[in-house]
Scaffold this active site. Sequence first.
Site, PDB file in Angstrom:
ATOM      1  N   TRP A 100       5.775   6.643  -1.473  1.00 24.44           N
ATOM      2  CA  TRP A 100       5.828   7.458  -2.691  1.00 24.44           C
ATOM      3  C   TRP A 100       5.468   8.917  -2.413  1.00 24.44           C
ATOM      4  O   TRP A 100       5.732   9.787  -3.246  1.00 24.44           O
ATOM      5  CB  TRP A 100       4.825   6.930  -3.735  1.00 24.44           C
ATOM      6  CG  TRP A 100       3.377   7.187  -3.339  1.00 24.44           C
ATOM      7  CD1 TRP A 100       2.548   6.347  -2.668  1.00 24.44           C
ATOM      8  CD2 TRP A 100       2.621   8.388  -3.565  1.00 24.44           C
ATOM      9  NE1 TRP A 100       1.328   6.938  -2.458  1.00 24.44           N
ATOM     10  CE2 TRP A 100       1.330   8.192  -3.004  1.00 24.44           C
ATOM     11  CE3 TRP A 100       2.888   9.607  -4.186  1.00 24.44           C
ATOM     12  CZ2 TRP A 100       0.337   9.168  -3.041  1.00 24.44           C
ATOM     13  CZ3 TRP A 100       1.901  10.585  -4.223  1.00 24.44           C
ATOM     14  CH2 TRP A 100       0.633  10.351  -3.656  1.00 24.44           C
ATOM     15  N   THR A 142       0.826  -1.202   0.000  1.00 23.80           N
ATOM     16  CA  THR A 142       0.000   0.000   0.000  1.00 23.80           C
ATOM     17  C   THR A 142       0.863   1.255   0.000  1.00 23.80           C
ATOM     18  O   THR A 142       1.775   1.390   0.822  1.00 23.80           O
ATOM     19  CB  THR A 142      -0.895   0.004   1.250  1.00 23.80           C
ATOM     20  OG1 THR A 142      -1.643  -1.206   1.308  1.00 23.80           O
ATOM     21  CG2 THR A 142      -1.844   1.199   1.245  1.00 23.80           C
ATOM     22  N   GLU A 143       0.574   2.162  -0.936  1.00 22.72           N
ATOM     23  CA  GLU A 143       1.254   3.462  -1.032  1.00 22.72           C
ATOM     24  C   GLU A 143       2.765   3.320  -1.200  1.00 22.72           C
ATOM     25  O   GLU A 143       3.528   4.221  -0.857  1.00 22.72           O
ATOM     26  CB  GLU A 143       0.947   4.332   0.196  1.00 22.72           C
ATOM     27  CG  GLU A 143      -0.518   4.391   0.603  1.00 22.72           C
ATOM     28  CD  GLU A 143      -1.421   5.030  -0.448  1.00 22.72           C
ATOM     29  OE1 GLU A 143      -0.928   5.394  -1.523  1.00 22.72           O
ATOM     30  OE2 GLU A 143      -2.629   5.155  -0.182  1.00 22.72           O
ATOM     31  N   LEU A 144       3.198   2.192  -1.743  1.00 24.46           N
ATOM     32  CA  LEU A 144       4.621   1.890  -1.904  1.00 24.46           C
ATOM     33  C   LEU A 144       5.382   1.981  -0.574  1.00 24.46           C
ATOM     34  O   LEU A 144       6.587   2.235  -0.565  1.00 24.46           O
ATOM     35  CB  LEU A 144       5.284   2.805  -2.938  1.00 24.46           C
ATOM     36  CG  LEU A 144       5.079   2.452  -4.416  1.00 24.46           C
ATOM     37  CD1 LEU A 144       5.965   3.320  -5.300  1.00 24.46           C
ATOM     38  CD2 LEU A 144       5.357   0.981  -4.704  1.00 24.46           C
ATOM     39  N   SER A 146      -6.154   2.975   3.437  1.00 20.79           N
ATOM     40  CA  SER A 146      -5.264   4.099   3.723  1.00 20.79           C
ATOM     41  C   SER A 146      -5.852   5.452   3.345  1.00 20.79           C
ATOM     42  O   SER A 146      -5.515   6.473   3.955  1.00 20.79           O
ATOM     43  CB  SER A 146      -3.926   3.905   3.002  1.00 20.79           C
ATOM     44  OG  SER A 146      -4.108   3.946   1.592  1.00 20.79           O
TER      45      SER A 146
END
Length: 399
Positions: free
Chosen positions: A300, A145-147, A348
Amino acid sequence: MVAICFYFQVHQPFRVKEYKIFDIGNSDNYFDDKVNHDIMRKVAEKCYLPMNNLLLELIGRYGKKFKIAFSISGVAIEQMELYAPDVLESFKKLAQTGCVEFLSETYYHSLSFLYSKDEFKKQVEMHRQKILEHFGYVPCVFRNTELIYTNSLAHYIEEMGYKGIIAEGWDNILDWRSSNFLYHPVGSKRNIALLLKNYKLSDDIAFRFSNKEWGDFPLTTEKFSGWVNDLNGSGEVVNLFMDYETFGEHQWEDSGIFEFMRHLPNEILKHPDNSFVTPSEAIERFDKKDDIDVPHFLSWADSERDLSAWLGNKLQDDSCSALFQLEGDVMKTEDFDLITSWRKLSTSDHFYYMCTKFWADGDVHKYFSCYESPYDAYIYFMNALRDLKCRIDSKNINS
């Protein structure tokens, strides 16, 4: 030789509705069905359907020479099942070409690795089953998730049997190295490869494409492929990772983004040493050059590339902690609806909407939010969570 590795993130959250204090005890539906339907249909028409058709066209034209990868969250697939079955069918058509790889992630696009390894593993397994169910594919490369990435995550994912993991190619972790090579996570058993996003070239497409104040505007396929060609001899794989909604939603159709993508493969393939690969093919093709050490969490997002986009203020910390404190009690209920509602609240995006940054990054957060303010996002979320807690407590008392 330079290989282009395209990976697109496809995700839509179940957005919390304006759940007010008077709704507590009176409504067990926390999610805005109309808003979620309308946004899914809007993005379907502007991005998913036209872009999927374009990619099918490109695969038809170039065959195995053109390849891409997707990471589609479980909650995005659920919304396709509910609101956009035509989109789901178009992704299945892409899967059938044999030119598309599907990546693994948490089903609910959650921050679970930060709070509960047990829940994290469950969500990863749920997602793997969902991808297998719809696309007949078992993912072997993981995208968190979200890098969000750190050494410990890579080690955990390696133990789960994955052969690759994706992260942001941030300068602070690379030091003198280039993101255009494959690496090993430091301390791993060397059974897993680390693929790093080339954030500059990715963001040229995802964020700067239609910015007329950008020094390289307009971005043409010739210009972009020239930048890629310049990497021959100093790089092996250029990882272009971005939100799929870049095409048609973040960068509107009239910006020329679809035509850019339509003609880009031809320009890239004009150079005899260039190719397109999926993440797993890159892992098989290229040697790992070095170990990369990421002791602290990397993402990221925003200029800091840390967790502050989701856990940077008291609203976010309080709501996320309160959510995961309910894990033991909600699992004890063995109630599918309660557990599903709890997991949907773990996405998230809910915490991203609570971000209170007010410098350059703040505009990005406001663009993605459906709420008037971060404080509204927090209030509605916490009201829903209080109701859920009451239902969980009642269930456990009566069991």
